[in-house]
Enzyme design. Structure first.
Site, PDB file in Angstrom:
ATOM      1  N   ASP A 210     -15.028   0.595 -23.184  1.00  0.00           N
ATOM      2  CA  ASP A 210     -16.094   1.193 -22.599  1.00  0.00           C
ATOM      3  C   ASP A 210     -17.129   0.175 -22.378  1.00  0.00           C
ATOM      4  OD1 ASP A 210     -15.102   3.925 -22.062  1.00  0.00           O
ATOM      5  OD2 ASP A 210     -15.332   4.151 -24.220  1.00  0.00           O
TER       6      ASP A 210
ATOM      7  N   ASP B  10     -12.490  -4.779 -25.894  1.00  0.00           N
ATOM      8  CA  ASP B  10     -13.103  -3.831 -25.785  1.00  0.00           C
ATOM      9  C   ASP B  10     -12.819  -2.941 -24.493  1.00  0.00           C
ATOM     10  OD1 ASP B  10     -14.754  -1.695 -27.067  1.00  0.00           O
ATOM     11  OD2 ASP B  10     -16.198  -2.278 -25.590  1.00  0.00           O
TER      12      ASP B  10
END
Length: 244
Positions: free
Chosen positions: A11, A9
């Site tokens: 952020d 992932d």
């Protein structure tokens, strides 16, 4: 089953970009557009329950001005506002020193040296991913990640498993051959729904509530070694096989 790939992932996982990056960019876009909206840290944390910037803006509009949200051009207006926010965010990354979270850079390098494949599976806009990779890794960043699954590559964003399935299909890998690294409940749920073992690394907005389905739950990746990721992955795969 041997671990073949890490699926990252972005952020909150690679870097803490939400509070001092995305939130700031949203507020600057609001001010520029003449809107009297301001998202403080607490409110933004609540809004992160909606994945995707455009979707978050529409959800906010529905909350503060239902009539405007029902207008035929509401989605188009929020899309334009989000495009401006993205441009501001990219500029912020250019002007501010943004680094990876502790332990991330070492694991990226160690995984590459060990021959593990790596990819990104995120809901954020592709331009945001590109700029973050450029400012943190330079030119080698785009060689590090084989596939970048981002933004509107799929119709449904996390917690739907679509972005993971999209990445897996292009890498021609089975879910159990990968380990996802996420920082949010919705990210974990997306990976689990796709059948990918997932490690939770809590970030600024994760909170303290238990998030089920993970192979591990860490405050950061500082001090974590690649062999530990292999061990967590192997344990998860063995557990799944035993339960089948």
């Amino acid at each position: 089953m041997t671990l073949k790939a890490l699926l990252w992932d972005v952020d909150g996982t690679l870097a803490e970009t939400e509070d001092h990056g995305h939130r700031v960019a949203f507020n600057l876009a609001f001010k520029e557009a003449g809107l009297r909206w301001r998202w403080d840290s607490e409110l933004y944390g609540d809004l992160l329950k909606v994945t995707g910037g455009k979707e978050r803006l529409l959800a906010w509009l529905e909350r503060v001005d239902p009539a405007a949200a029902a207008a035929p051009d509401a989605a188009a207006r929020m899309t334009r506002l989000h495009e401006r926010k993205t441009a501001i965010y990219v500029d912020l990354l250019t002007r501010r020193a943004v680094g990876f979270r502790p332990g991330v850079a070492r694991l990226l390098d160690d995984a590459q040296a060990a021959g593990l494949r790596q990819a990104i599976a995120t809901t954020t806009t592709p331009a945001n991913v590109t700029q973050l990779i450029d400012v943190t890794l330079g030119g080698r960043g785009h060689r590090l990640f084989e596939i970048v699954g981002a933004g509107d590559a799929v119709p449904k964003k996390k917690p739907a498993p679509d972005i993971y399935r999209w990445v897996l299909e292009r890498m021609r890998l089975a879910p159990h051959e990968c380990l996802a690294i996420e920082d949010s409940r919705m990210g974990v749920e997306a990976a689990v729904a796709a059948g990918v073992p997932v490690l939770l690394v809590r970030s600024r907005y994760t909170g303290t509530a238990t998030i089920p389905g993970t192979v591990g739950d860490l405050p950061s990746l500082e001090g974590v070694r690649l062999q530990q990721l292999r061990d967590w992955h192997a344990k998860a795969v063995q557990g799944s096989a035993a339960a089948a």
